[in-house]
Write a protein that holds these residues in place. Structure first.
Motif, mmCIF file in Angstrom:
data_model
loop_
_atom_site.group_PDB
_atom_site.id
_atom_site.type_symbol
_atom_site.label_atom_id
_atom_site.label_comp_id
_atom_site.label_asym_id
_atom_site.label_seq_id
_atom_site.Cartn_x
_atom_site.Cartn_y
_atom_site.Cartn_z
ATOM 1 N N ILE A 1 127.973 45.479 10.678
ATOM 2 C CA ILE A 1 126.930 44.541 11.092
ATOM 3 C C ILE A 1 126.250 44.001 9.841
ATOM 4 C CG2 ILE A 1 124.786 44.260 12.403
ATOM 5 C CD1 ILE A 1 125.598 46.714 14.032
ATOM 6 N N GLN A 2 125.970 42.695 9.834
ATOM 7 C CA GLN A 2 125.190 42.081 8.775
ATOM 8 C C GLN A 2 124.155 41.146 9.396
ATOM 9 O OE1 GLN A 2 128.456 40.418 6.244
ATOM 10 N NE2 GLN A 2 127.565 41.701 4.624
ATOM 11 N N PHE A 3 123.062 40.884 8.649
ATOM 12 C CA PHE A 3 122.101 39.874 9.090
ATOM 13 C C PHE A 3 121.994 38.798 8.009
ATOM 14 C CE2 PHE A 3 119.650 43.281 7.110
ATOM 15 C CZ PHE A 3 118.832 42.614 6.205
ATOM 16 N N PHE A 4 121.808 37.557 8.464
ATOM 17 C CA PHE A 4 121.803 36.387 7.592
ATOM 18 C C PHE A 4 120.440 35.713 7.714
ATOM 19 C CE2 PHE A 4 122.969 31.799 6.950
ATOM 20 C CZ PHE A 4 123.234 31.888 5.595
ATOM 21 N N ASP A 5 119.726 35.648 6.574
ATOM 22 C CA ASP A 5 118.389 35.061 6.572
ATOM 23 C C ASP A 5 118.377 33.613 6.119
ATOM 24 O OD1 ASP A 5 118.973 35.334 3.923
ATOM 25 O OD2 ASP A 5 117.305 36.664 3.433
ATOM 26 N N GLY A 6 119.542 32.969 6.082
ATOM 27 C CA GLY A 6 119.651 31.596 5.623
ATOM 28 C C GLY A 6 120.090 31.503 4.186
#
Length: 1022
Positions: free
Chosen positions: A541-546
């Protein structure tokens, strides 16, 4: 007689008809109640059943069950008493000299403060506590015998009470105390129960019910006839009271003080066991050994019409249950002839689907209606939890469904095109421009109202429907499995290959991959969370903040494999679905991981034992985790559907304390005790057993242990024993800890003191003796070696002396005679002058050879300096006088003193080199050696009256290629002396060596040592 039989038959049919009508009416009212409820009622679908048969170690013929204060589950039966910790069944063996009173044990009941009460039919009860049996009879205050099936019960304060065939008693201070007189009818008491207010309710052997109000000193009073129930009384929550017997079934009353009002029509089911649960549900075992469940919602609904509450039957598969209890975690246990069964409450609530359904895709509309597409059925609609499934005209193979959170509309896509399922009647709103050849993966709508459908058989993989026409979205083909729309109306597309993510904004396409640190493998789930995009795939899982992709790291390295669903609830918890089940990551961990990348998160796993149905299909029906408008989270799998309310997630039960049970060796078994366990000297290998009675999900309890002082912590998973081998004698502390998977705060600890006596070879005196003997052997070996080396050295020295004597007596004497003959010829006038000069040169060379030979012989015969240093130097000088014309004078001042051996040797070597230089190189007439034994030290001077040393040699410190002077200086420095070389005042050369007394004299060095020893006790510590 025939007319009487016919009348009875007619009455029985009328009674059955009324019961069936009442149950149907109650079901209808329950359905109406469910339509208005935010969550469905408690049903058997909320429980997960686990069976334990004889092959698992469970006893057969279970007649009694109870959970004691320490958490263990106990069972009685034909083979005595058995304890269960959730994993292992352990038969109880009475201590030596103790025994049970009867072969067939009866009811079990937890004792106040720990322990277990055991019913005996023909005598008073037995108390099992701390591994010992204590029997109670008339001498201990127990009057009568416990012939009733349910003799024990407890009051609101936890004190244990009992009814017998004679009276009613309570246990206090180690004895039983009578509170009620003998019943006049002589039949004794049947059952007792306390309500929440502390009123005591009793049944007798005949019809009727007795009550003793709280605080009343009077005997129990008999209530008016309550319908002929003469069996047992049970108190439930919410002021309910249950009366049951084997003939009339069970009646439910609501209590008003000590007054009773019937709530529902009696359940016409002959009962042998009743359990009012803490949730308000009612569990029953009929005389046909069928377990039934009545939900609290069903009782409430039936109470409104005074009808019979509907029953749900638990399939028992012929296990013949006889008794039923609820443990402290809320799980239900039944036991009987066939073994043991556990009905554990599940966190997820399964939704009943057709048995043959496969590949489920579900979405929830704004009204709470459920729409289910599948591979095998037309799209199904469930308007409410109590309504039946309705089949629609939308054909099977509808695996892509989507609920628009903005307006609650549900959309679906299949081979034909895009369907609008709700609100209203399902209708096909957009057919594909060409006939579809494959099943679409996903469908979604953006904020502008454009619908998107992904399928590898449509255009370049994604088509858009703007309400009028279809448009190809991608510039090149990609297999898109999942889509999402963010706040800026950007369309996110996942799939197309490992680590590939596509973003579309105003038809501008942007792609991310490994170069942008996207490392989740094939994307299978997307979640828009405010301004953050969560991406789940095969590798994590990864999160992308822009700006960047950041990985979510779990404490379990393999937790986030094949992520098929992501949801974040209102509290901020992150829910993740994988092939293992559904995981919940606490909001605090999520916030920390987002603020501090690399922070490890803890995930609590919910699997099939928690109600998560089957396994997800990682390629279709994505995402597999979805949130409804009411906040509930839904999971659909290959053949099932379930939901959970994230605001009402049951907490994982607290782990009971760990129990260290025993220490076993090859020859004995020692029970663990607070005082610890003492092992003999021969028992250096042993096994320690431990457990924790975690009856709820015991497979998730992991252990670690260590033997402090012997080894470090070892993680052993679910294993419940520790094995140690070759443990040295000493005192140890065995420590063990247990923790539930994904819940570090649940850890519990236990310890046991352990002592192993030393064998004789491990005692201090044996080791001291062995050390002494070893030291003696080493010393003796050293002495023998020194002697052997001494003998070898003595042999070598003798050989060298023999060689030196032979060389001196033969070769050197012959060379000296030759030199003298040459000198004589060189002085003879009979030989020509030129030949005499040649003979003179040869004589001088021969003399030099003779001097070098003598030096080599002296070196060959060199021994350590003797105590007579002056005598050694005199002998050396006199030897040189035989070769040179110079004379020798020895002057000695003061009394000679013993020298330090190594210093004496260095002085001898320095003086020898000085004498050699004076005789060989000075061309002197006299060489003088002066030794002054002074108080401040030893002064040695070598003087000659020769040509004097060259100024260049004094300036440079030596002659190039010669090392004699350099060697003398180094020797002087080693012994702390001062060496001076100079030209004499009247010519010649003078060598002066001054060695301080503290370095030269042995007595001075000994005195310094004694002074240090004397001063040491008076010095302050550092």
């Amino acid at each position: 007689m025939p007319s009487l039989l016919a009348a009875r038959t007619s009455q029985e049919r009328t009674r059955r008809f009324r019961c069936i009508a009442s149950m149907l009416l109650a079901l209808a009212m329950l359905a109406a109640t469910s339509l208005q409820a935010s969550t469905p009622p408690e049903t058997l679908a909320s429980f997960q059943r686990t069976s334990f048969a004889k092959s698992d170690g469970a006893p057969a013929g279970i007649s009694g069950m109870a959970q004691t204060d320490d958490g263990f589950l106990w069972m009685s039966g034909t083979k005595g008493l058995t304890r269960f910790d959730g994993v292992q069944f352990t038969p109880f063996k009475p201590a030596p000299g103790e025994h049970f009173l009867e072969a067939q044990l009866g009811m079990l009941f937890p004792a106040e403060g720990g322990g277990l009460w055991i019913q005996n039919d023909n005598a008073g009860p037995t108390l099992l506590k701390n591994g010992h049996l204590t029997h109670f009879g008339l001498g201990q205050g127990y009057v009568g015998a416990g012939v009733t099936p349910f003799p024990f019960f407890s009051d609101p304060l936890g004190a244990v009470w009992s009814v017998s065939n004679k009276t009613v008693m309570y246990f206090k201070d180690g004895a039983w105390h009578v509170v009620a007189p003998t019943v006049l009818s002589g039949d004794g008491f049947g059952k007792g129960a306390f309500d929440a207010d502390g009123n005591l309710w009793l049944t007798t052997g005949g019809p009727g019910l007795l009550v003793k109000p709280k605080g009343s000193a009077k005997p129990p009073m008999r209530l008016p006839d309550i319908g002929g129930f003469d069996g047992n009384v049970f108190a439930g929550p919410a002021g309910l009271l249950y009366l049951a017997d084997r003939q009339n079934g069970i009646a439910i009353y609501r209590r008003h003080g000590i007054g009773l009002t019937e709530v529902t029509a009696p359940v016409p089911l002959p009962i042998i066991a009743v359990l009012p649960s803490r949730t308000g549900a009612l569990w029953l075992i009929s005389n046909k050994y069928v377990v039934s469940h009545v939900s609290p919602e069903a009782i409430t609904a039936a109470g409104k019409s005074h009808s019979v509450p509907p029953l749900e039957e638990v399939p028992q598969l012929g296990r013949s249950p006889l008794n039923i209890i609820e443990d402290r975690d809320g799980d239900i246990w039944t036991g009987g002839e066939g073994g043991l069964d556990r009905l554990a409450r599940t966190a997820f609530h399964p939704v009943g689907l057709p048995d043959d359904i496969h590949e489920v895709s579900a979405s929830i509309d704004a009204a709470g209606g459920l729409w289910v597409g599948s591979e095998t059925h037309p799209v199904l609609q469930l308007a409410s939890p109590a309504a039946p499934w309705k089949s629609t005209e939308v054909p099977s193979l509808t695996l892509a469904t989507y609920a628009d959170s903005a307006d609650g509309t549900v959309w679906a896509a299949n081979k034909l095109g895009i369907w609008k399922l709700s609100p209203g009647t399902p209708q096909l709103v957009a057919k594909y421009p060409s006939s579809g050849r494959g099943v679409p993966y996903s469908v979604i709508k953006d904020k502008a109202g454009t619908l998107f459908v992904s399928s590898p058989h449509l255009g370049n993989g994604v088509l858009a429907w703007d309400g009028k026409a279809w448009h190809d979205v991608l510039k090149k083909h990609a297999t898109v499995k999942v889509m999402a729309v963010d706040r800026q109306n950007r369309l996110w597309l996942g799939g197309g290959g490992p680590n590939q993510l596509i973003g579309l904004s105003q038809r501008i396409e942007q792609r991310w991959g490994e170069a942008q640190n996207l490392r989740v493998g094939t994307v299978r789930s997307l979640l828009v969370d405010g301004d953050v995009l969560w991406v789940g795939g095969d590798d994590g899982i990864q999160f992308f903040d822009g700006k960047r992709f950041t990985s979510l790291v779990s404490r379990d390295a393999e937790a986030f494999q094949t992520v098929t669903g992501l949801v974040r609830d209102a509290a901020g918890n992150l829910w993740v679905q994988t092939l293992d089940g559904v995981m919940r990551i606490p909001a605090a961990d999520v916030r920390k991981a987002m603020a501090l990348p690399g922070s490890r998160v803890t995930a609590r796993l919910f699997d099939a034992t928690d109600g998560v149905p089957s396994v997800v299909d990682a390629d279709r029906m994505l995402p597999s985790l979805r949130m409804g408008a009411d906040g509930r989270i839904w999971t659909h799998t290959a053949s099932g559907l379930a939901w959970i309310d994230p605001a009402r997630v049951p907490k994982a039960p607290a782990l009971p304390p760990i129990v260290v049970e025993s220490v076993s060796t090859g020859s004995a078994v020692y029970p663990a005790s607070a005082r610890g366990v003492a092992l003999t000297s021969a028992e250096n290998s042993f096994r320690i057993t431990y457990t924790t009675p975690a009856l709820n999900h015991p497979e998730r309890v992991h252990f670690a242990y260590r033997l402090a002082g012997f080894n470090d912590w070892q993680d052993v998973g679910t294993r419940r024993e520790a094995v140690f081998t070759k443990v040295p004698a000493g005192r140890y502390q065995f420590e063990v800890r247990a923790v539930r998977s994904g819940d570090a705060a649940s850890a519990v600890h236990a310890s046991l003191a352990l002592t192993r006596a030393p064998a004789y070879y491990e005692t201090w005196w044996f080791r001291a003796l062995a050390g002494f003997l070893l030291a003696f052997v080493l010393w003796f070996a050293y002495r023998m070696r020194v002697k052997a080396l001494g003998r070898q050295m003595h042999i070598r020295i003798e050989e060298r002396e023999r060689i030196a004597r032979d060389l001196h007596d033969t070769l050197l004497q012959g060379v000296q005679g030759l030199q003298l003959r040459l000198q004589t010829w060189a002085a003879s006038p009979r030989i020509e002058a030129t030949h005499r000069q040649e003979m003179t040169d040869v004589a001088l060379r021969t003399r030099d050879m003779l001097v070098d030979g003598r030096d080599r012989i002296l070196a060959l015969r060199r021994l350590d300096a003797s105590p007579d240093l002056a005598g050694d130097l005199r002998a050396i000088a006199l030897d040189y006088t035989t070769l040179y014309r110079a004379g020798f004078v020895l002057t000695e001042e003061g009394a000679p003193r013993p020298l330090v051996p190594e210093v004496a040797q260095e002085i001898l070597d320095i003086a020898r080199e000085g004498l050699r230089n004076a005789f060989v190189h000075a061309n002197a007439g006299t060489v003088e050696l002066c030794m002054q034994w002074r108080r401040e030290g030893l002064h040695v001077r070598v003087r000659d009256d020769g040509d004097g040393i060259d100024e260049a040699v004094l300036r440079d410190g030596g002659r190039a290629g010669h090392w004699g002077l350099q060697g003398m200086r180094e020797r002087a420095e080693r012994i702390g002396g001062c060496l001076v070389l100079r030209r004499g005042d009247e010519g010649g050369t003078e060598l002066s060596l001054m060695v301080p007394a503290r370095a030269a004299y042995a007595s001075a060095r000994l005195w310094r040592r004694l002074r240090r020893v004397r001063q040491a006790p008076h010095q302050a510590p550092d």
